[in-house]
Design an enzyme around this catalytic site. Structure first.
Site, PDB file in Angstrom:
ATOM      1  N   MET A  67       9.681  25.658   0.568  1.00 49.47           N
ATOM      2  CA  MET A  67       8.948  24.683  -0.244  1.00 49.47           C
ATOM      3  C   MET A  67       9.901  23.834  -1.078  1.00 49.47           C
ATOM      4  SD  MET A  67       5.762  25.356  -2.822  1.00 49.47           S
ATOM      5  CE  MET A  67       4.685  26.074  -1.598  1.00 49.47           C
TER       6      MET A  67
ATOM      7  N   TYR B 130      13.060  32.193   5.777  1.00 49.29           N
ATOM      8  CA  TYR B 130      11.813  32.840   6.229  1.00 49.29           C
ATOM      9  C   TYR B 130      11.762  32.977   7.747  1.00 49.29           C
ATOM     10  CZ  TYR B 130       9.848  32.065   1.553  1.00 49.29           C
ATOM     11  OH  TYR B 130       9.604  32.074   0.205  1.00 49.29           O
TER      12      TYR B 130
ATOM     13  N   ARG C 171     -10.219  -0.487  15.160  1.00 51.72           N
ATOM     14  CA  ARG C 171     -10.220   0.138  13.839  1.00 51.72           C
ATOM     15  C   ARG C 171     -11.221  -0.680  13.040  1.00 51.72           C
ATOM     16  NH1 ARG C 171      -4.442   1.017  10.755  1.00 51.72           N
ATOM     17  NH2 ARG C 171      -4.899  -1.027   9.894  1.00 51.72           N
TER      18      ARG C 171
ATOM     19  N   LYS D  17       0.844  -1.203   0.000  1.00 50.14           N
ATOM     20  CA  LYS D  17       0.000   0.000   0.000  1.00 50.14           C
ATOM     21  C   LYS D  17       0.878   1.251   0.000  1.00 50.14           C
ATOM     22  CE  LYS D  17      -0.209  -0.147   5.028  1.00 50.14           C
ATOM     23  NZ  LYS D  17      -0.836  -0.859   6.147  1.00 50.14           N
TER      24      LYS D  17
HETATM   25  C1  LIG Z   1      -0.086  -1.706   6.901  1.00 54.47           C
HETATM   26  C2  LIG Z   1      -0.624  -2.967   7.406  1.00 54.47           C
HETATM   27  C3  LIG Z   1       0.226  -4.040   7.750  1.00 54.47           C
HETATM   28  C4  LIG Z   1       1.731  -3.930   7.758  1.00 54.47           C
HETATM   29  O1  LIG Z   1       2.173  -3.294   8.941  1.00 54.47           O
HETATM   30  P1  LIG Z   1       3.738  -3.070   9.218  1.00 54.47           P
HETATM   31  O2  LIG Z   1       3.795  -2.565  10.605  1.00 54.47           O
HETATM   32  O3  LIG Z   1       4.195  -2.068   8.222  1.00 54.47           O
HETATM   33  O4  LIG Z   1       4.392  -4.392   9.030  1.00 54.47           O
HETATM   34  C5  LIG Z   1      -0.374  -5.235   8.095  1.00 54.47           C
HETATM   35  N1  LIG Z   1      -1.715  -5.373   8.123  1.00 54.47           N
HETATM   36  C6  LIG Z   1      -2.554  -4.357   7.828  1.00 54.47           C
HETATM   37  C7  LIG Z   1      -4.026  -4.580   7.877  1.00 54.47           C
HETATM   38  C8  LIG Z   1      -2.035  -3.127   7.478  1.00 54.47           C
HETATM   39  O5  LIG Z   1      -2.866  -2.127   7.188  1.00 54.47           O
END
Ligand SMILES: *Cc1c(COP(=O)(O)O)cnc(C)c1O
Length: 369
Positions: free
Chosen positions: A310, A262, A136, A38
């Site tokens: 920036m 700045y 969550r 991701k």
């Molecule tokens: C991002 C994520 C992981 C991986 O977590 P890490 O701490 O980066 O290994 C595993 N499971 C879910 C559901 C996640 O969203």
């Protein structure tokens, strides 16, 4: 080479490969190692990173959103792609068209998926998310059995597994993970594979690996608890895969009592030599590390002086000899005998390496070696 950015992210494929094999060994060879790709593989480039993991033997990939799953499929990945943020009714056809596995937590999406499955004369595998203490996404454990019963009545979906997620597996001294795992493990259901371990689970709570683990940050070479996570046998160490380098744009000598950048939040105490760098918060160098962060020039540390702009920032090179425009500067990574790690930058930002990698990797040109 015209038009190329002066800022360059380098991703080392052999580090990604090494981390994959090391984590596979830690999880156990019978355990499936899902690569979390991701957020464009935590800034490393989803397509490129997934290709490396796939070649190394990875058969399971995880993304957050549907769009990422579609891109990953279109990039040529033939194996399982899990979409962890579930499935909206309007997205249902795309899950079938691209053969993606939704991780679901509501009857509405199960029903919509099943209707589409029936329409297409097929059955889609889904995994069910259980909330055992992360608070969550997911069903509470006591709702799982009823939910699974409902799913049995839906002919167009088939449960391929159940998943949970740890909130505190980066803290090996906390008993929370063990307690949460006890709850997950006591779910008395017989539905395909079970997976709950993230990087912290794999590294610090190996008993939680179950049938599959989901590695994110560790695949990219970082320990989830930062510095303190580092184990010391060198062949057992994860290897950071990302470097961020740039170069000096201009060098200037300024007298004492001159305000820099700045707001003049830094005023020179003595005659100083400053190097101007083409890196700013637009490139992921957080403004919060103004007057705090450091970079490497000629292998030596140079402090950021004044506010990060920036597209620019200034660093103090008074103590470093012969710095010229065009000299190489390391923002993240090793130069000569020193290294600036994502954990160190995260510390300056009061954040975690995850954020540093996403900021740098997703805001700059990437090159693969
Ligand atoms: C991002 C994520 C992981 C991986 O977590 P890490 O701490 O980066 O290994 C595993 N499971 C879910 C559901 C996640 O969203």
């Amino acid at each position: 080479m015209s038009g190329e950015s002066l800022n360059q992210i380098t991703v080392n494929r052999s580090a990604l490969r090494h981390n994959f094999h090391l984590l596979q060994k830690k999880a156990g060879h019978g355990v499936r190692l899902l690569a979390m790709v991701k957020a464009d593989a935590y800034g490393h480039g989803m397509k490129e990173a997934a290709a490396v993991f796939s070649e190394a033997g990875c058969r399971d990939f995880g993304v957050a959103e549907l769009g990422e799953g579609v891109s990953l499929r279109e990039s040529g990945i033939r194996d399982n792609i899990f979409v962890f943020l579930g499935c909206l009714r309007s997205d249902v056809p795309l899950f079938f068209e691209h053969n993606l596995i939704p991780v679901i937590f509501s009857l509405e999406s199960a029903q919509a998926l099943s209707d589409e499955g029936v329409k297409r004369g097929t059955c889609i595998p889904v995994h069910v998310k259980v909330d055992c203490g992360m608070t969550r996404l997911g069903l509470f454990p006591d709702a799982l059995a009823g939910f699974l019963l409902e799913l049995q009545r839906l002919p167009g979906v088939k449960v391929g597994g159940i998943a949970s997620h740890f909130p505190r597996a980066d803290d090996r001294n906390s008993s929370h993970t063990t307690e949460q795992f006890r709850i997950f493990n006591s779910l008395d259901v017989n539905v395909g594979i079970r997976h709950t371990a993230n990087s912290g689970g794999i590294l610090y709570f190996p008993q939680t690996c179950c049938d599959m683990v989901r590695a994110g940050i560790s695949l990219y070479g970082y320990y989830p608890d930062g510095f303190s996570g580092i184990e010391f046998e060198p062949e057992e160490l994860l290897r950071p895969a990302m470097e961020f380098n740039t170069c000096v744009l201009q060098v200037k000598t300024v007298p004492a009592n001159v305000g820099v950048s700045y707001g003049h939040t830094y005023v020179t105490k003595k005659e100083s030599i400053l190097a101007v760098l083409p890196v700013g918060y637009e490139d992921g160098l957080s403004r919060s590390i103004s007057n705090k962060g450091e970079v490497l020039v000629h292998g030596q540390r140079a402090k950021i002086r004044g506010r990060i702009c920036m597209n620019l920032c200034m660093v103090d090179v008074t103590h470093i000899e012969n710095v010229h425009a065009g000299d190489a500067v390391m923002i993240l990574g090793a130069q000569r005998n020193d290294t600036i790690s994502g954990d160190e930058i995260a510390d300056w930002m009061e954040s975690i390496s995850y954020e540093v990698l996403c900021l740098f990797g997703n805001n700059n040109e990437r090159k693969y070696i």
